[in-house]
Design a protein around this motif. Structure first.
Motif, PDB file in Angstrom:
ATOM      1  N   VAL A  80       0.853  -1.189   0.000  1.00  0.00           N
ATOM      2  CA  VAL A  80       0.000   0.000   0.000  1.00  0.00           C
ATOM      3  C   VAL A  80       0.891   1.241   0.000  1.00  0.00           C
ATOM      4  CG1 VAL A  80      -1.899   1.177   1.149  1.00  0.00           C
ATOM      5  CG2 VAL A  80      -1.676  -1.297   1.359  1.00  0.00           C
ATOM      6  N   ASN A  81       1.944   1.145   0.775  1.00  0.00           N
ATOM      7  CA  ASN A  81       2.883   2.253   0.854  1.00  0.00           C
ATOM      8  C   ASN A  81       3.593   2.494  -0.484  1.00  0.00           C
ATOM      9  OD1 ASN A  81       4.166   4.265   2.352  1.00  0.00           O
ATOM     10  ND2 ASN A  81       5.951   2.970   2.647  1.00  0.00           N
ATOM     11  N   ILE A  82       3.912   1.412  -1.191  1.00  0.00           N
ATOM     12  CA  ILE A  82       4.545   1.548  -2.503  1.00  0.00           C
ATOM     13  C   ILE A  82       3.587   2.222  -3.489  1.00  0.00           C
ATOM     14  CG2 ILE A  82       5.232   0.155  -4.523  1.00  0.00           C
ATOM     15  CD1 ILE A  82       7.483   0.601  -2.536  1.00  0.00           C
ATOM     16  N   ALA A  83       2.325   1.822  -3.457  1.00  0.00           N
ATOM     17  CA  ALA A  83       1.336   2.467  -4.327  1.00  0.00           C
ATOM     18  C   ALA A  83       1.260   3.950  -3.986  1.00  0.00           C
ATOM     19  CB  ALA A  83      -0.029   1.806  -4.151  1.00  0.00           C
ATOM     20  N   LYS A  84       1.290   4.264  -2.695  1.00  0.00           N
ATOM     21  CA  LYS A  84       1.237   5.662  -2.266  1.00  0.00           C
ATOM     22  C   LYS A  84       2.470   6.426  -2.755  1.00  0.00           C
ATOM     23  CE  LYS A  84       2.194   7.389   1.892  1.00  0.00           C
ATOM     24  NZ  LYS A  84       2.188   7.726   3.316  1.00  0.00           N
ATOM     25  N   PHE A  85       3.618   5.761  -2.655  1.00  0.00           N
ATOM     26  CA  PHE A  85       4.863   6.389  -3.124  1.00  0.00           C
ATOM     27  C   PHE A  85       4.755   6.800  -4.590  1.00  0.00           C
ATOM     28  CE2 PHE A  85       8.787   5.595  -5.530  1.00  0.00           C
ATOM     29  CZ  PHE A  85       9.600   6.585  -5.013  1.00  0.00           C
ATOM     30  N   PHE A  86       4.252   5.880  -5.433  1.00  0.00           N
ATOM     31  CA  PHE A  86       4.156   6.199  -6.853  1.00  0.00           C
ATOM     32  C   PHE A  86       3.103   7.270  -7.129  1.00  0.00           C
ATOM     33  CE2 PHE A  86       6.354   2.071  -7.555  1.00  0.00           C
ATOM     34  CZ  PHE A  86       7.427   2.603  -8.253  1.00  0.00           C
ATOM     35  N   VAL A 134      -1.607   1.324  -8.393  1.00  0.00           N
ATOM     36  CA  VAL A 134      -2.728   1.086  -7.480  1.00  0.00           C
ATOM     37  C   VAL A 134      -3.476  -0.185  -7.894  1.00  0.00           C
ATOM     38  CG1 VAL A 134      -4.956   1.955  -6.674  1.00  0.00           C
ATOM     39  CG2 VAL A 134      -3.034   3.527  -6.992  1.00  0.00           C
ATOM     40  N   LEU A 135      -3.814  -0.260  -9.186  1.00  0.00           N
ATOM     41  CA  LEU A 135      -4.593  -1.402  -9.659  1.00  0.00           C
ATOM     42  C   LEU A 135      -3.842  -2.708  -9.462  1.00  0.00           C
ATOM     43  CD1 LEU A 135      -6.072   0.198 -12.887  1.00  0.00           C
ATOM     44  CD2 LEU A 135      -7.351  -0.522 -10.859  1.00  0.00           C
ATOM     45  N   SER A 136      -2.541  -2.687  -9.748  1.00  0.00           N
ATOM     46  CA  SER A 136      -1.825  -3.951  -9.650  1.00  0.00           C
ATOM     47  C   SER A 136      -1.617  -4.367  -8.192  1.00  0.00           C
ATOM     48  CB  SER A 136      -0.534  -3.911 -10.465  1.00  0.00           C
ATOM     49  OG  SER A 136       0.575  -3.691  -9.668  1.00  0.00           O
ATOM     50  N   THR A 137      -1.336  -3.411  -7.306  1.00  0.00           N
ATOM     51  CA  THR A 137      -1.187  -3.818  -5.897  1.00  0.00           C
ATOM     52  C   THR A 137      -2.537  -4.235  -5.318  1.00  0.00           C
ATOM     53  OG1 THR A 137      -1.288  -1.479  -5.260  1.00  0.00           O
ATOM     54  CG2 THR A 137       0.880  -2.483  -5.309  1.00  0.00           C
ATOM     55  N   GLY A 147       5.261  -3.772   8.311  1.00  0.00           N
ATOM     56  CA  GLY A 147       5.867  -2.917   9.338  1.00  0.00           C
ATOM     57  C   GLY A 147       6.454  -1.648   8.785  1.00  0.00           C
ATOM     58  N   SER A 148       5.842  -1.071   7.732  1.00  0.00           N
ATOM     59  CA  SER A 148       6.427   0.172   7.241  1.00  0.00           C
ATOM     60  C   SER A 148       5.498   1.382   7.344  1.00  0.00           C
ATOM     61  CB  SER A 148       6.965   0.000   5.820  1.00  0.00           C
ATOM     62  OG  SER A 148       5.911  -0.127   4.921  1.00  0.00           O
ATOM     63  N   CYS A 149       4.200   1.179   7.579  1.00  0.00           N
ATOM     64  CA  CYS A 149       3.319   2.342   7.726  1.00  0.00           C
ATOM     65  C   CYS A 149       3.362   2.811   9.168  1.00  0.00           C
ATOM     66  CB  CYS A 149       1.891   1.999   7.325  1.00  0.00           C
ATOM     67  SG  CYS A 149       1.782   1.639   5.580  1.00  0.00           S
ATOM     68  N   LYS A 150       4.006   3.950   9.349  1.00  0.00           N
ATOM     69  CA  LYS A 150       4.340   4.377  10.704  1.00  0.00           C
ATOM     70  C   LYS A 150       3.148   4.594  11.614  1.00  0.00           C
ATOM     71  CE  LYS A 150       8.349   6.542   9.611  1.00  0.00           C
ATOM     72  NZ  LYS A 150       8.729   7.867   9.225  1.00  0.00           N
ATOM     73  N   ALA A 151       2.073   5.125  11.046  1.00  0.00           N
ATOM     74  CA  ALA A 151       0.924   5.412  11.898  1.00  0.00           C
ATOM     75  C   ALA A 151       0.356   4.129  12.494  1.00  0.00           C
ATOM     76  CB  ALA A 151      -0.144   6.127  11.094  1.00  0.00           C
ATOM     77  N   LEU A 152       0.634   3.021  11.822  1.00  0.00           N
ATOM     78  CA  LEU A 152       0.106   1.755  12.306  1.00  0.00           C
ATOM     79  C   LEU A 152       1.145   0.987  13.113  1.00  0.00           C
ATOM     80  CD1 LEU A 152      -1.717   0.673   9.046  1.00  0.00           C
ATOM     81  CD2 LEU A 152      -2.664   1.818  11.017  1.00  0.00           C
ATOM     82  N   LEU A 153       2.240   1.647  13.382  1.00  0.00           N
ATOM     83  CA  LEU A 153       3.319   0.987  14.105  1.00  0.00           C
ATOM     84  C   LEU A 153       3.467   1.648  15.437  1.00  0.00           C
ATOM     85  CD1 LEU A 153       6.428   0.850  11.792  1.00  0.00           C
ATOM     86  CD2 LEU A 153       4.786  -0.926  12.241  1.00  0.00           C
ATOM     87  N   SER A 154       3.657   0.877  16.480  1.00  0.00           N
ATOM     88  CA  SER A 154       4.204   1.539  17.646  1.00  0.00           C
ATOM     89  C   SER A 154       5.184   0.587  18.304  1.00  0.00           C
ATOM     90  CB  SER A 154       3.105   2.023  18.581  1.00  0.00           C
ATOM     91  OG  SER A 154       2.301   0.940  18.951  1.00  0.00           O
ATOM     92  N   TYR A 155       6.391   1.057  18.401  1.00  0.00           N
ATOM     93  CA  TYR A 155       7.433   0.278  19.059  1.00  0.00           C
ATOM     94  C   TYR A 155       7.299   0.490  20.563  1.00  0.00           C
ATOM     95  CZ  TYR A 155      10.014  -0.668  14.746  1.00  0.00           C
ATOM     96  OH  TYR A 155      10.407  -1.122  13.519  1.00  0.00           O
ATOM     97  N   SER A 156       7.575  -0.557  21.323  1.00  0.00           N
ATOM     98  CA  SER A 156       7.563  -0.382  22.768  1.00  0.00           C
ATOM     99  C   SER A 156       8.570  -1.362  23.359  1.00  0.00           C
ATOM    100  CB  SER A 156       6.162  -0.631  23.315  1.00  0.00           C
ATOM    101  OG  SER A 156       5.741  -1.920  22.932  1.00  0.00           O
TER     102      SER A 156
END
Lengths: 157, 493
Positions: free
Chosen positions: B336-342, B407-410, B430-439
């Motif tokens: 999803v992040n790659i699609a967003k990048f492009f 977008v279509l291919s992903t 583990g690359s979309c930061k908002a969905l990550l929280s390290y603890s």
């Protein structure tokens, strides 16, 4: 503060440039590129001068200047830090590198530090994908970077 | 023609035949490798129409990504009425993650110049322009040196090889706009205007630069021309697949051991390129996908790795040949992040002329941002899919028509990842930061300060032998603490 480039001497250079290219068809982009080489950026005064000299409407000139990413309307810092955001660099973690630089200098991508020393941009692929992730500081290229390397690089300048 | 064909590494060099072997700053090196011999043959023994026909018969297709038959393009311009015609080389290699043309321009500039004079003769053009991006300073320098040398030797200028044919060319520097890789935009830019595409027809072969018949070809396409002339069209015909002849250069980059350029015959499989030539994925990570075609292409999964690559087969699996960027991604990459990048790239580079691209790419980007921030809804997924399809169908030029492909291919191959982001608010890669929280797990932490020392943002608090705590708001999720901890105390989402 960035160096003052709006000098009479530079405007003379611009006049000479306009005179040279006046008769060339489709020369606008190369004139703007050379003018930016003289002044470091393209303020409205410079654009107006080119508009009069080449007899191209100001609207068209402003349209071209704002269309291409190479042209700057604001002066840039002495050191231009470009963080490559091509796909190869991106998948090899260019984003945290950009964030780290941003944090150290205290400016966001696209901004220039208040003392005029650094400008930071996230740039288009520079085609050095084998060295990903890559940053350039003016002409110097730093490749295969990790976030920890950044501090040392910035300190060199 | 000394073609480097090595069975061992499965490469076959036609476009890159001289790169790295000759001194690009010395024309006599190029001549020693049969340089300008094809030009001599063309100008002294052949008619323009014969040259175009020969290239057509070879089956050479545009290497910039479109795949249009080169010889056919040349014939159109040759047959177009008018005395004044132009030939333009598209060296505005803007695809992120692609550097094939840079290597030819820097390593073998004369092969391009020779082919352009041949192309000028075959299309009836006496003037050529190389439109090159300003981001390639070394290539510009070497090209200029090559042009000066070729002029001095009489390969450019008046009455070349005593044939009566005149041809000269000059460089035009781009100013940073991805859309200028599209031929009609490129022509606008060469004319000194905003690089906005124009509608086709009229095609450039009828009305292009300054309204005159114009041919636009890519660097790699040109580089294949002299060997075709010297070895004959049958030779080139014999290499490759049914529909795609010859070789293609790919820029292999991303999560791969051997980064760099590879030139392989059409029909080679992706598995051979990535695992045999590229040496596989570093660090024992697992292959996830390979992205071809840059912002216009799509992702290819493990399932399709054995597809023999050519223009058609890549299209059939939802990607495209593109100019040759090949980015390998391991399992730490979020699709999803790659699609967003492009999409971030294409919405920024959209010239704004047509509504569907200008607004469509922006809206798609916004939806993707919402999803990667963990705020996506089921309706967003439906809207994203609909929007992607309508932009594809309605945009004016190639940039907009292909912008939805990532977008279509992903969404097609990695639907579960989109759903995970939307329904479970989870990014498994583990690359979309908002969905990550390290603890840090207080049970396991012994207070060794290893994580604290490596943290690039100094957002870990704690003293030696005390439990450490991560200040989440400052964490950039760089994973350094996770890697540094020897006690598995850092919890990764």
């Amino acid at each position: 503060m960035p160096k003052e480039t709006m000098t009479a001497e530079n405007f003379q250079k611009l006049d000479k440039l306009i005179l040279q290219e006046k008769e060339t068809k489709g020369a606008l982009i190369q004139v703007l590129q050379k003018a930016q080489g003289i002044f470091g950026y393209l303020p409205i005064e410079v654009q107006q001068k080119i508009s009069k000299g080449l007899r191209i409407p100001m609207s068209e000139i402003y349209g071209v200047v704002t269309f291409y990413s190479q042209f700057n309307l604001e002066p840039k810092g002495d050191y231009m830090i470009s963080v490559c955001m091509g796909t190869a660099c991106y998948v090899r973690n260019a984003q945290p590198i950009l964030e780290k630089i941003s944090k150290i200098i205290g400016i966001k991508s696209g901004e220039t530090s208040p003392d005029g020393k650094f400008s930071l941009i996230a740039c288009r692929c520079i085609g050095a994908c084998g060295l990903a992730p890559v940053i350039t500081v003016n002409e110097d290229v730093y490749g295969r970077l990790a976030v920890e390397d950044i501090k040392g690089i910035i300190e060199k300048y | 023609m000394e073609n480097v064909k090595s069975q061992e590494n499965k490469q076959y060099r036609i476009a890159l035949r001289n790169s790295g072997l000759i001194d690009p700053g010395d024309i006599s090196d190029y001549i020693a490798f049969r340089g300008y011999e094809a030009l001599g043959k063309v100008l002294t023994e052949m008619e323009p129409a014969e040259v175009a026909k020969m290239v057509k018969e070879s089956g050479l297709r545009g290497r910039g990504g479109g795949g249009f038959p080169t010889g056919l393009k040349w014939e159109f311009t040759l047959k177009a009425p008018g005395d004044e015609k132009y030939l333009i080389c598209n060296a505005d290699e803007g695809d992120p993650g692609a550097f094939m043309d840079r290597s030819i321009l820097e390593g073998d500039p004369h092969s391009l110049l020779e082919a352009m004079v041949i192309g000028g003769y075959a299309t009836g053009a006496n003037n050529g322009v190389i439109y090159i991006r300003a981001e390639y300073p070394l290539a510009i320098k070497r090209l200029q040196v090559a042009i000066d040398q070729a002029r001095e030797m009489g390969f450019l200028g008046k009455d070349i090889f005593g044939s009566g044919f005149d041809f000269d060319l000059y460089l035009k520097l781009g100013a940073g706009a991805f859309v200028c890789g599209e031929e009609t935009s490129l022509i606008q830019s060469v004319e000194g205007k905003r690089g906005e595409p124009t509608k086709k027809p009229p095609f450039p072969s009828e009305s292009g630069y300054m309204g005159k018949p114009t041919t636009v070809n890519n660097v790699e396409t040109f580089a294949a021309v002299p060997p075709i002339i010297l070895n004959g069209p049958e030779w080139f015909q014999g290499i490759g697949t049914e529909t795609s002849k010859g070789t293609k250069v790919f820029a292999l980059a991303g999560d791969i051991n051997n980064v760099g350029l590879v030139e392989v015959t059409m029909g080679t499989t992706l598995r051979e390129i990535i695992f045999d030539i590229g040496g596989g994925i570093p660090g024992g990570a697992k292959f996830k996908a390979v992205q071809t075609g840059g912002p216009s292409g799509g992702v290819i999964t493990e399932l399709d790795l054995d597809t023999p690559i050519d223009y058609e087969s890549l299209k059939n699996i939802g990607s495209m040949m593109g100019s040759g960027g090949m980015i390998v991604m391991d399992d730490s990459t979020c699709m999803v992040n790659i699609a967003k990048f492009f999409l971030e790239f294409t919405q920024d580079e959209s010239c704004g002329k047509c509504t569907s691209c200008r607004v469509g790419t922006m809206r798609m980007y916004e939806i993707l941002e919402k999803i990667t921030n963990g705020e996506g809804t089921e309706q967003d997924l439906i809207n994203l899919n609909d929007l992607a399809r309508s932009v594809k169908d309605t945009a004016l030029c190639g940039l907009g028509q292909t912008a939805p492909n990532p977008v279509l291919s992903t969404m097609n191959y990695y639907k579960h990842e989109y759903e995970d982001h939307v329904y479970n608010k989870k990014c498994t890669a583990g690359s979309c930061k908002a969905l990550l929280s390290y603890s840090i797990d207080p049970e396991k932490c012994i207070g060794c300060t290893a994580c604290l020392k490596v943290c690039p943002t100094n957002c870990i608090d704690g003293k030696a032998k005390e439990v450490h705590v991560i200040r989440e708001d400052e964490c950039i999720a760089c994973n350094a603490c996770f890697e540094a901890c020897k006690f598995d105390a850092v919890i990764k989402p």
